[in-house]
Scaffold this active site. Structure first.
Site, PDB file in Angstrom:
ATOM      1  N   LYS A   1     -91.525 -40.253 -82.470  1.00 41.49           N
ATOM      2  CA  LYS A   1     -90.151 -40.735 -82.678  1.00 41.49           C
ATOM      3  C   LYS A   1     -89.972 -41.396 -84.024  1.00 41.49           C
ATOM      4  CE  LYS A   1     -88.448 -41.037 -77.991  1.00 41.49           C
ATOM      5  NZ  LYS A   1     -87.796 -41.841 -76.949  1.00 41.49           N
TER       6      LYS A   1
ATOM      7  N   LYS B   1     -88.582 -27.166 -74.567  1.00 41.70           N
ATOM      8  CA  LYS B   1     -88.094 -27.906 -73.407  1.00 41.70           C
ATOM      9  C   LYS B   1     -86.570 -27.944 -73.377  1.00 41.70           C
ATOM     10  CE  LYS B   1     -89.498 -32.125 -71.855  1.00 41.70           C
ATOM     11  NZ  LYS B   1     -90.231 -33.391 -71.785  1.00 41.70           N
TER      12      LYS B   1
ATOM     13  N   LYS C   1     -81.323 -32.521 -74.191  1.00 40.57           N
ATOM     14  CA  LYS C   1     -79.941 -32.925 -74.434  1.00 40.57           C
ATOM     15  C   LYS C   1     -79.614 -32.882 -75.919  1.00 40.57           C
ATOM     16  CE  LYS C   1     -81.676 -37.589 -73.968  1.00 40.57           C
ATOM     17  NZ  LYS C   1     -81.967 -38.558 -72.950  1.00 40.57           N
TER      18      LYS C   1
END
Ligand code: TRP
Length: 354
Positions: A115, A217, A220
């Site tokens: 991240k 994957k 969103k």
């Protein structure tokens, strides 16, 4: 030799819309666990600040996760549904855990590395300390079981490391309080105040992949809305997205082995199996040899049967934010009571005057 009272705890971040992957991978498990366990499900809004400080619509994000919990069948009377920021004890215990956890442990966290990206100097201190807050979320209730995805396993190992170090460092302070429990960790006897949490990772949950690329994957953050089924999608949207989902030209195989090297086929069969509570082998037993022109309409019907009631209920709940807020307030009050009990014990163990 004692045992900690079993308690299930999990958290979901209020960022972005929930999709089929979140439902099959997490929320459905939460629903199943309430049958035989005391459960706490938390919308982790403090965690949502770690990557991005300002969110467009924080209240709607918090409410939509809550609505998804309720619409999927979590009972907020029997169990506890709340948002993290209503229980300041999470952040307070996280501070103590910041002083328990070692830099070397934090530096191993792969999610932070992912991240934070290349420019680590610009990552927030919160993103770095994220796993310590997550440990506090769980341990402020002395929860024992945590349903999470595979990607959270490392954070739960860290949670155990933090609990173990606290237990050992404070062992002589814990003993006279009578609050600890004798447990064994591996072979080692420990007088523990905090339990060693167990991840609940296994189960029928498939890795749900993108409808546009079976090797990625379902996410969103994918710019194409056709790549995923959102939990709030209505029957039309669900049908359109499945019909447009990428496939290959071959018929479905009769054996699971035949799905190797066919990520899109594998994904759709996995989703069918999960929605139908069957194994992939059973699904292929039924559809092996059939074309996607036969399989996809069956998947559409099944998806609508399972998901449309949830999405309709979510939309109904979202139209009444004051009801959702009252659920969170009630859950928050009950959670605070439990958390404050732990914090008073922790204050006594540490030796804070109160
Ligand atoms: N880190 C978790 C995730 O991204 C969310 C989370 C925060 C969580 N606190 C938690 C999950 C406590 C389980 C228990 O999925």
């Amino acid at each position: 030799m004692g045992e900690f009272k079993p308690l299930v705890f999990s958290g979901v971040q209020p960022t972005g819309n929930l999709h089929l992957g979140n439902y099959l991978g997490a929320i459905r498990k939460f629903v199943a666990l309430q049958e035989n366990n005391d459960c706490m499900y938390c919308v982790v809004d403090l965690h949502a600040l770690t990557a991005q400080l300002v969110h467009d619509d924080m209240p709607a994000q918090i409410r939509s996760i809550t609505a998804a919990f309720l619409a999927a069948g979590i009972d907020p009377k029997q169990h506890i549904v709340f948002n993290q920021s209503q229980v300041p004890q999470h952040a307070e215990l996280a501070w103590i855990f910041n002083c328990v956890a070692r830099l070397g442990w934090m530096n191993r966290m792969t999610q932070f590395k992912d991240k934070a990206g290349k420019d680590r100097e610009q990552a927030s201190l919160g993103l770095y300390a994220y796993p310590s807050l997550m440990a506090a979320d769980i341990l402020v209730y002395r929860a024992t079981h945590v349903p999470v995805g595979e990607d959270q396993k490392q954070h739960l190992e860290l949670t155990r490391d933090i609990a173990m170090k606290f237990n050992i460092d404070f062992m002589d302070k814990i003993r006279p309080t009578g609050l600890g429990i004798d447990i064994t960790v591996g072979e080692e006897p420990v007088h523990a105040y905090f339990p060693m949490v167990e991840p609940l990772i296994d189960g029928p949950a498939p890795r749900v992949m993108s409808f546009k690329d079976g090797t990625k994957k379902m996410s969103k953050s994918d710019p194409s809305d056709l790549s995923r089924i959102n939990l709030m999608d209505d029957a039309d949207a669900i049908s359109r997205k499945i019909r447009k989902a990428k496939t290959d030209p071959d018929a479905l195989p009769s054996e699971v082995d035949g799905l190797k090297g066919r990520p899109e086929a594998d994904n759709l069969v996995g989703i069918f199996a999960a929605l139908a509570d069957k194994t992939k082998a059973e699904v292929l037993g039924e559809f092996g040899g059939q074309q996607f022109s036969v399989f996809k309409p069956a998947l559409v019907d099944l998806s609508i049967e399972v998901l449309a009631p949830i999405s309709a209920e979510m939309r109904r709940l979202m139209a009444d934010p004051s009801y959702i807020d009252s659920v969170l307030r009630d859950g928050g009050a009950r959670a605070r009571e439990r958390a404050e009990k732990t914090m008073n014990e922790v204050r006594d163990i540490i030796g804070f005057v109160r």
